[in-house]
Design an enzyme around this catalytic site. Structure first.
Site, PDB file in Angstrom:
ATOM      1  N   GLU A 291       0.905  -1.358   0.000  1.00 30.09           N
ATOM      2  CA  GLU A 291       0.076   0.108   0.068  1.00 30.09           C
ATOM      3  C   GLU A 291       0.962   1.226  -0.020  1.00 30.09           C
ATOM      4  O   GLU A 291       0.609   2.145  -0.616  1.00 30.09           O
ATOM      5  CB  GLU A 291      -1.006   0.135   0.980  1.00 30.09           C
TER       6      GLU A 291
ATOM      7  N   SER B 139       5.488 -20.178  -1.071  1.00 32.55           N
ATOM      8  CA  SER B 139       5.529 -21.599  -1.046  1.00 32.55           C
ATOM      9  C   SER B 139       4.948 -22.358  -2.271  1.00 32.55           C
ATOM     10  O   SER B 139       4.185 -21.563  -2.964  1.00 32.55           O
ATOM     11  CB  SER B 139       4.594 -21.985   0.329  1.00 32.55           C
TER      12      SER B 139
ATOM     13  N   ASP C 188      -5.602 -10.236   1.097  1.00 30.65           N
ATOM     14  CA  ASP C 188      -5.447  -8.807   1.568  1.00 30.65           C
ATOM     15  C   ASP C 188      -6.171  -8.751   2.994  1.00 30.65           C
ATOM     16  O   ASP C 188      -7.213  -8.378   3.191  1.00 30.65           O
ATOM     17  CB  ASP C 188      -6.048  -7.700   0.508  1.00 30.65           C
TER      18      ASP C 188
ATOM     19  N   ASP D 222      -5.085  -3.176   5.934  1.00 35.04           N
ATOM     20  CA  ASP D 222      -5.575  -1.656   5.214  1.00 35.04           C
ATOM     21  C   ASP D 222      -4.879  -0.737   6.143  1.00 35.04           C
ATOM     22  O   ASP D 222      -5.193  -0.629   7.504  1.00 35.04           O
ATOM     23  CB  ASP D 222      -7.177  -1.723   5.147  1.00 35.04           C
TER      24      ASP D 222
END
Length: 821
Positions: free
Chosen positions: A195, A262, A334, A337
């Site tokens: 971000e 991974s 995600d 924030d």
């Protein structure tokens, strides 16, 4: 003169003898902490005798009457082999490194204190089910039993490192284990850094060019985003390089682009030659000595389980039982924030909310610093989460005056039941039971790959934030925290997490690639960890109608770069075999020799070849030439080659070829010009480092796996004994992944990859295999410190058997733990 010589000889001889005596004394004290694996111990905290059989590779096989006794013995074994590592991980989570290392780690402690990981872990203890609390209590008793033995028998303070630093070891607590899971969540997410970077780039470049340098996974449907300046017009653009995470090896915060990764894939019985499901898994983390992973077998009441644990956590996190195998890859959900919070100009103790001004929740925290005065910080929280200072993550560069930044993150839960999920996973018998156990998993979010004797599945586990469709930044950049639609609207139900059970193809795989193509806000993520490795995996899977354990191993160790095969023809399209042979010793001749090597190369990133080194150096120089004039010093933040950026430029997608022209020069450079100049740059540097003959260069000389001790590995002299360096194949984009360091002076050093590999075959479960990248012991004087490392480097494995007699047959020691009278 003769007399002087005699006395000098005596003096030198005396110094040599004294040095040898000092070394012997040092060895005696340091070796006291080597555990005796054949010793018997009478310990309080057990209900019945426990047997710990350490097989030929020092993998403990633990047999006890109750689950609690087995977890006790696991804590005992972890502490025997990794006590220093466990205490350092705990100190990191608690924000108490500076008590040992002084001001060097003050910034690390400040950041983890602001996250308040340990307080949240303590609160989460009450959220675990009764069986998990018993497991945590028993495990803690086992760790503390070994610490008591160290103190009672003067066993060298428990680990050599304690002679150099503090020898105070606090008793292990159940909350400590939960805190380590939260620490893993911090190591495995990079959404916050993404971000900040997107906001910085948005301030410098138009939206079309932002899409070039931070491209979305092809095929992803993306809603239009505002540019950061439209959200916060008072923030000035800056080309200064990003100052993200600390480069200290003790920092738990990953460098940009170095969050968890991974591989995992599975084949259903109908796609297996032997008729049993197959599963392969290799989690990727930063390399360290010893490895973060520790192999163990636990004989629970529900059956035997074997696989990889993390010292400090009483669970086999990736592994198998007789009937079920489970593996993990980072989901790239995600889960973070950032919010820009407006501070009340009339009262700096308040911040703006959708309903008006509200006081920050505050608390003082004192950081004790070795050889310095204690430091008191004020922890501040908003409704969205903790307030982070502008000195961390380069937040000051995107924060308007009169504002602060807060973070929403799923791991910041005081009702975190991830530990309970891990314990239940080990006890699951079927894919369906394992999926249900994943319901309690909060953070870090993972792709759970499963295989049992009937089928396979992939389930995304971890809390998935629910965002409002009207969210201004779609969670991709910091947004105003006082606007209600920007705030999280709770969490999605577990049923909304992506899931695939027994696909018609009979194959499942994940290399951190995009798993779903759902519109925002059900999208899971805009930023994925891979667009390249998955292409190679798909090709290997399509080559066979049915698969075997050996074909899965072959894929796990594959070093052919899809990226090299796809990009080299693009960037060198007008350079191959052009012009007559140039005179020897000229840059043109050197370029022709390098191009001739690359033209005949199949893209295999083999440690013994020169072509991988030429290719990597070329692309690194090329990307820097492409972006340096637009970004200035901010280009230093792009430490790794971004394949989609180069592909967009050389295919001229949406006019991206404009990057090839150097803005500051009067000449209009073509993409061919830029590629040629970048190759010359790369060859000049390689010649200075490795000599004038490209045919003699070796990728493995530059791409050594740097498995370094995070503390002693930086001490001159000692580093040669505690650091493990190995020539390795692969690179950032091969299935056998070895992520390069990306920064000078050794940009191609292998610093991040598969510290654990496992392949499970349910046609014959005991034919399954696994390996870790160092050894089981964390003691540099132990023969088990690095004994598995050479096997790992060569792509070999050790047996992963639940047969107790096989473990006993070649045991290096059998420890008997009996209840104290």
């Amino acid at each position: 003169m003769y007399l002087v010589f005699r006395w000098l000889l005596r003096l030198v001889s005396a110094l040599v003898v004294l040095s040898l005596l000092a070394l012997l004394v040092a060895y005696y004290f340091l070796s006291r902490s080597l555990p005796d694996y054949s010793a018997d111990y009478s310990l309080s905290g057990l209900s019945a005798p426990v047997e710990v059989v350490r097989n030929n590779d020092n993998v403990p096989h633990i047999f006890g009457k109750t689950d609690e006794d087995v977890f006790f013995a696991l804590g005992f074994a972890h502490a025997q082999d990794r006590l220093w590592q466990m205490t350092m991980l705990r100190r990191t989570a608690q924000g108490r490194l500076s008590e040992v290392f002084g001001t060097r780690t003050l910034r690390i402690d400040e950041l983890t204190r602001r996250y308040d990981l340990y307080t949240l872990a303590q609160a989460s203890l009450a959220a675990q089910d009764a069986a998990t609390r018993r497991a945590l209590d028993a495990y803690s008793r086992g760790v503390n039993a070994w610490i008591e033995q160290v103190n009672k028998d003067a066993l060298g303070r428990g680990a050599p490192e304690f002679f150099f630093f503090t020898n105070e070891i606090a008793a292990w607590q159940p909350a400590d284990s939960i805190a380590l899971i939260k620490l893993m969540a911090l190591q495995l997410t990079g959404q916050l850094e993404n971000e900040v970077l997107r906001a910085r780039i948005s301030l410098l470049l138009p939206a079309s060019r932002v899409r070039d340098i931070l491209p979305d996974d092809p095929g992803q449907g993306v809603m239009a985003l505002p540019d950061y300046a439209s959200l916060f017009p008072t923030v000035a653009p800056s080309a200064a390089p990003l100052r993200m995470a600390s480069t200290d090896p003790l920092s738990p915060v990953p460098q940009l682009g170095m969050a968890g990764a991974s591989n995992a894939w599975a084949a259903a019985p109908n796609r297996s030659a032997a008729g049993g499901a197959l599963l392969a898994n290799d989690p990727h983390l930063g390399f360290t000595a010893p490895s973060l992973w520790y192999l163990a077998r636990l004989q629970l009441q529900s059956g035997g389980v074997i696989g990889a644990t993390i010292p400090g956590i009483p669970a086999v996190l990736v592994g198998r039982s007789d009937v079920l195998g489970w593996g993990l890859t980072s989901s790239y959900l995600d889960d973070q924030d950032l919010y820009i919070e407006e501070v009340n100009p009339a009262n700096p103790e308040e911040y703006r909310t959708p309903t008006g001004w509200k006081p920050f929740a505050t608390r003082k925290s004192i950081i004790t610093v070795k050889d310095a005065a204690p430091v008191t910080i004020t922890l501040r929280w908003t409704d969205n989460g903790p307030v982070l200072p502008g000195t961390h993550y380069d937040l000051a560069s995107i924060t308007p005056s009169g504002h602060v930044v807060s973070l929403s993150w799923t791991a910041l839960s005081d009702r975190d039941t991830t530990m309970t999920a891990a314990i239940r996973m080990m006890q699951s018998k079927t894919v369906d039971q394992a999926i249900e156990a994943g319901r309690l998993f909060i953070a870090p979010s993972q792709n759970l790959m499963l295989a049992d004797q009937k089928g396979i599945a992939l389930q995304v586990i971890g809390a998935m934030p629910r965002r409002d469709p009207a969210n201004q930044s779609k969670g991709r950049m910091p947004s105003p925290g006082w606007i209600a639609t920007n705030r999280w609207q709770g969490l999605f139900p577990y049923e909304d997490n992506p899931r695939e059970v027994n696909p018609r193809s009979g194959l499942l795989g994940n290399t951190n690639n995009k798993t779903v193509d759902r519109p925002f806000p059900n999208h899971v993520s805009y930023d994925w960890g891979d667009t390249q490795r998955i292409q190679r995996w798909l090709g290997l899977m399509k080559e066979r109608e049915v698969h075997t354990r050996e074909s899965f191993i072959e894929a796990q160790l594959d070093t052919v770069s899809f990226t090299a095969r796809s990009l080299l023809p693009l960037i060198g399209a007008d350079l191959w075999f052009t012009g007559e042979a140039a005179p020897e010793g000229t840059p043109d001749r050197l370029r022709q020799r390098a191009l001739a090597l690359l033209a005949a190369w199949n893209g295999e990133m083999n440690e013994h070849l020169p072509e991988p080194l030429i290719y990597q150096a070329w692309l690194r120089a090329l990307q820097d030439r492409l972006i340096r004039d637009e970004l200035g010093p901010l280009a230093d933040s792009f430490t790794h080659v971004e394949p989609l950026l180069i592909e967009r430029i050389y295919r001229n997608i949406d006019g991206a070829s404009i990057w090839c022209d150097v803005v500051q020069s009067a000449v209009v450079e073509s993409c061919t010009d830029t590629a040629r100049m970048a190759l010359d740059d790369a060859l000049l540097k390689l010649t200075e480092t490795y000599g004038p003959n490209p045919e003699s260069w070796r990728w493995g000389d530059a791409h050594q796996a740097a498995q370094d001790h995070p503390i002693l590995g930086q001490v001159p002299g000692l580093r040669h004994f505690v650091n493990i360096r190995q020539s390795t194949s692969g690179d950032d984009n091969t299935l056998m992944r070895g992520v390069t360091k990306g920064t000078e002076p050794d940009p191609f050093l292998n610093v991040h990859g598969a510290g654990y590999r496992g392949v499970y075959d349910f046609a014959d479960p005991d034919s399954s295999v696994f390996i870790i990248s160092t050894g089981q012991s964390g003691h540099p004087l132990s023969r088990f410190y690095d004994d598995l490392g050479e096997l790992w480097r060569r792509g070999e494995y050790i047996p992963m058997s639940l047969d107790p007699e096989l473990a006993r047959a070649a045991a290096v020691g059998i420890t008997h733990l009996t209840p104290a009278p």
